[in-house]
Enzyme design. Structure first.
Site, PDB file in Angstrom:
ATOM      1  N   GLY A  58     -51.626 -39.625 -14.650  1.00 46.04           N
ATOM      2  CA  GLY A  58     -52.913 -40.251 -14.347  1.00 46.04           C
ATOM      3  C   GLY A  58     -53.831 -39.471 -13.438  1.00 46.04           C
ATOM      4  O   GLY A  58     -54.739 -40.043 -12.827  1.00 46.04           O
ATOM      5  N   ASN A  60     -56.111 -37.364 -14.351  1.00 41.08           N
ATOM      6  CA  ASN A  60     -57.472 -37.402 -14.914  1.00 41.08           C
ATOM      7  C   ASN A  60     -58.131 -38.762 -14.697  1.00 41.08           C
ATOM      8  O   ASN A  60     -59.333 -38.844 -14.432  1.00 41.08           O
ATOM      9  CB  ASN A  60     -57.441 -37.036 -16.402  1.00 41.08           C
ATOM     10  CG  ASN A  60     -57.375 -35.536 -16.608  1.00 41.08           C
ATOM     11  OD1 ASN A  60     -58.355 -34.832 -16.350  1.00 41.08           O
ATOM     12  ND2 ASN A  60     -56.227 -35.040 -17.024  1.00 41.08           N
ATOM     13  N   LEU A 108     -54.297 -42.404 -32.215  1.00 41.51           N
ATOM     14  CA  LEU A 108     -54.984 -43.685 -32.380  1.00 41.51           C
ATOM     15  C   LEU A 108     -54.977 -44.129 -33.836  1.00 41.51           C
ATOM     16  O   LEU A 108     -55.242 -43.344 -34.740  1.00 41.51           O
ATOM     17  CB  LEU A 108     -56.441 -43.584 -31.914  1.00 41.51           C
ATOM     18  CG  LEU A 108     -56.696 -43.416 -30.421  1.00 41.51           C
ATOM     19  CD1 LEU A 108     -58.137 -43.799 -30.098  1.00 41.51           C
ATOM     20  CD2 LEU A 108     -55.732 -44.199 -29.557  1.00 41.51           C
ATOM     21  N   ASN A 153     -61.438 -37.546 -25.529  1.00 44.19           N
ATOM     22  CA  ASN A 153     -60.085 -37.122 -25.173  1.00 44.19           C
ATOM     23  C   ASN A 153     -60.184 -35.813 -24.394  1.00 44.19           C
ATOM     24  O   ASN A 153     -61.100 -35.019 -24.618  1.00 44.19           O
ATOM     25  CB  ASN A 153     -59.244 -36.902 -26.436  1.00 44.19           C
ATOM     26  CG  ASN A 153     -57.823 -36.481 -26.124  1.00 44.19           C
ATOM     27  OD1 ASN A 153     -57.169 -37.054 -25.239  1.00 44.19           O
ATOM     28  ND2 ASN A 153     -57.329 -35.470 -26.803  1.00 44.19           N
ATOM     29  N   HIS A 156     -58.025 -32.344 -23.617  1.00 45.18           N
ATOM     30  CA  HIS A 156     -56.894 -31.589 -24.160  1.00 45.18           C
ATOM     31  C   HIS A 156     -56.772 -30.269 -23.402  1.00 45.18           C
ATOM     32  O   HIS A 156     -57.774 -29.586 -23.179  1.00 45.18           O
ATOM     33  CB  HIS A 156     -57.112 -31.333 -25.657  1.00 45.18           C
ATOM     34  CG  HIS A 156     -55.957 -30.646 -26.315  1.00 45.18           C
ATOM     35  ND1 HIS A 156     -54.815 -31.313 -26.700  1.00 45.18           N
ATOM     36  CD2 HIS A 156     -55.750 -29.346 -26.612  1.00 45.18           C
ATOM     37  CE1 HIS A 156     -53.966 -30.444 -27.223  1.00 45.18           C
ATOM     38  NE2 HIS A 156     -54.505 -29.247 -27.187  1.00 45.18           N
ATOM     39  N   THR A 182     -61.436 -38.400 -33.543  1.00 49.95           N
ATOM     40  CA  THR A 182     -61.556 -38.853 -34.929  1.00 49.95           C
ATOM     41  C   THR A 182     -60.134 -39.041 -35.464  1.00 49.95           C
ATOM     42  O   THR A 182     -59.161 -38.865 -34.725  1.00 49.95           O
ATOM     43  CB  THR A 182     -62.283 -37.800 -35.796  1.00 49.95           C
ATOM     44  OG1 THR A 182     -61.453 -36.630 -35.863  1.00 49.95           O
ATOM     45  CG2 THR A 182     -63.643 -37.446 -35.220  1.00 49.95           C
ATOM     46  N   ASP A 193     -57.061 -33.952 -32.467  1.00 51.69           N
ATOM     47  CA  ASP A 193     -57.579 -32.799 -31.703  1.00 51.69           C
ATOM     48  C   ASP A 193     -58.637 -31.991 -32.448  1.00 51.69           C
ATOM     49  O   ASP A 193     -58.919 -30.845 -32.073  1.00 51.69           O
ATOM     50  CB  ASP A 193     -56.435 -31.860 -31.265  1.00 51.69           C
ATOM     51  CG  ASP A 193     -55.523 -32.505 -30.226  1.00 51.69           C
ATOM     52  OD1 ASP A 193     -55.976 -33.450 -29.544  1.00 51.69           O
ATOM     53  OD2 ASP A 193     -54.363 -32.076 -30.097  1.00 51.69           O
ATOM     54  N   GLN A 203     -59.782 -27.748 -13.888  1.00 55.99           N
ATOM     55  CA  GLN A 203     -60.994 -27.817 -14.718  1.00 55.99           C
ATOM     56  C   GLN A 203     -61.086 -29.156 -15.447  1.00 55.99           C
ATOM     57  O   GLN A 203     -62.177 -29.698 -15.623  1.00 55.99           O
ATOM     58  CB  GLN A 203     -61.013 -26.661 -15.729  1.00 55.99           C
ATOM     59  CG  GLN A 203     -61.072 -25.296 -15.090  1.00 55.99           C
ATOM     60  CD  GLN A 203     -62.240 -25.155 -14.140  1.00 55.99           C
ATOM     61  OE1 GLN A 203     -63.367 -25.537 -14.456  1.00 55.99           O
ATOM     62  NE2 GLN A 203     -61.982 -24.632 -12.949  1.00 55.99           N
ATOM     63  N   GLU A 204     -59.936 -29.694 -15.869  1.00 59.78           N
ATOM     64  CA  GLU A 204     -59.943 -31.011 -16.530  1.00 59.78           C
ATOM     65  C   GLU A 204     -60.572 -32.059 -15.616  1.00 59.78           C
ATOM     66  O   GLU A 204     -61.368 -32.892 -16.047  1.00 59.78           O
ATOM     67  CB  GLU A 204     -58.515 -31.444 -16.878  1.00 59.78           C
ATOM     68  CG  GLU A 204     -57.846 -30.591 -17.930  1.00 59.78           C
ATOM     69  CD  GLU A 204     -56.465 -31.123 -18.303  1.00 59.78           C
ATOM     70  OE1 GLU A 204     -56.234 -32.338 -18.228  1.00 59.78           O
ATOM     71  OE2 GLU A 204     -55.604 -30.302 -18.665  1.00 59.78           O
TER      72      GLU A 204
HETATM   73  C1  GRF Z   1     -53.500 -33.457 -19.244  1.00 60.26           C
HETATM   74  O1  GRF Z   1     -53.023 -32.144 -19.238  1.00 60.26           O
HETATM   75  C2  GRF Z   1     -54.387 -33.681 -20.437  1.00 60.26           C
HETATM   76  O2  GRF Z   1     -55.090 -32.553 -20.830  1.00 60.26           O
HETATM   77  C3  GRF Z   1     -53.396 -34.053 -21.501  1.00 60.26           C
HETATM   78  O3  GRF Z   1     -52.412 -34.816 -20.844  1.00 60.26           O
HETATM   79  C4  GRF Z   1     -52.386 -34.467 -19.472  1.00 60.26           C
HETATM   80  C5  GRF Z   1     -52.594 -35.726 -18.692  1.00 60.26           C
HETATM   81  O4  GRF Z   1     -52.436 -35.532 -17.324  1.00 60.26           O
HETATM   82  N1  GRF Z   1     -54.045 -34.761 -22.586  1.00 60.26           N
HETATM   83  P1  GRF Z   1     -52.746 -36.731 -16.319  1.00 60.26           P
HETATM   84  O5  GRF Z   1     -51.859 -37.898 -16.751  1.00 60.26           O
HETATM   85  O6  GRF Z   1     -54.198 -37.064 -16.429  1.00 60.26           O
HETATM   86  O7  GRF Z   1     -52.379 -36.229 -14.957  1.00 60.26           O
END
Ligand code: GRF
Length: 216
Positions: free
Chosen positions: A14, A16, A95, A109, A111, A144, A148, A176-177
């Site tokens: 979690g 992100n 999904l 999403n 990735h 979609t 990915d 970066q995410e």
């Molecule tokens: C991240 O690396 C994201 O890119 C991928 O799953 C991971 C989730 O990490 N889809 P977190 O649960 O948000 O820490």
């Protein structure tokens, strides 16, 4: 501007989700997280949601063994909470049609690779490293039915160093995410994403006097 109502689906750590919650707490997003849905009751992401006082829906794999049943429960909770945008933040399920149809073109999403490279699997960082790439990164894309492969909203690149292992590269990408995903949510909230074919154009911030425009 009214705040965009965001539902977030999670399965794990979690971080992100936390990045979105933190950006909201800092006043950087015209959005609120109205629901966190998880397919694992014990996910750290669920604890983060509770800490932040966000409503939680659990569709645990152990209890609901059919994916369609789990997603039906999550969809119902999203409807009840009036979610307008769905964000997959480390949600480890593909999904099904019901969620895809209900949130058509309103699902983001994140990735951990520069798509379309290293899409479709659960080990994108390891795969990129083993492939020997010199640059990797992350992608926010629209979801979609093709895993990915949806239209790309934002990407960020990071270098890959000779001494990297999976953990060090994943950490560099994750940084970066945490920047990119809240940014994409805000662009969505500002209605600044326009879909042309499979290209997502980012529109300039509107002047107050501009008429409404065609966005997703
Ligand atoms: C991240 O690396 C994201 O890119 C991928 O799953 C991971 C989730 O990490 N889809 P977190 O649960 O948000 O820490």
């Amino acid at each position: 501007m009214s705040r965009l109502r965001v539902g977030v689906l999670v399965s794990g750590r979690g971080s992100n989700l936390q990045a979105i919650l933190d950006a909201i707490a800092r006043g950087e997003l015209s959005a609120e997280v109205v629901l966190v849905g998880s397919n694992r009751a014990d996910a750290m992401a669920v604890e983060r949601a509770r800490q932040a006082g966000v409503a939680v829906a659990i569709a645990d794999r152990a209890e609901l063994t059919r994916r369609a049943d789990r997603q039906a429960r999550l969809l119902q909770a999203l409807e009840e909470r009036g979610a307008e945008l769905l964000v997959l933040a480390g949600f480890d399920e593909i999904l099904g049609q019901a969620l895809l149809e209900r949130f058509n073109a309103r699902i983001l999403n994140i990735h951990p690779s520069l798509l379309p490279a290293f899409g479709g699997g659960m080990h994108a960082v390891r795969d990129a490293l083993e492939h020997g790439v010199k640059v990797s990164g992350c992608t926010v894309h629209l979801v979609t039915s093709h895993v990915d492969q949806g239209p790309i909203v934002l990407q960020a690149a990071v270098p890959v160093y000779d001494e990297d292992d999976e953990a060090s590269l994943a950490a560099r990408i994750l940084e970066q995410e945490h920047r990119l995903l809240p940014q994409a949510v805000q662009l969505f909230a500002e209605r600044r994403l326009a879909l042309e074919g499979r290209r997502v154009r980012i529109l300039p911030a509107p002047a107050l006097s501009q008429p409404p425009r065609q966005t997703i």
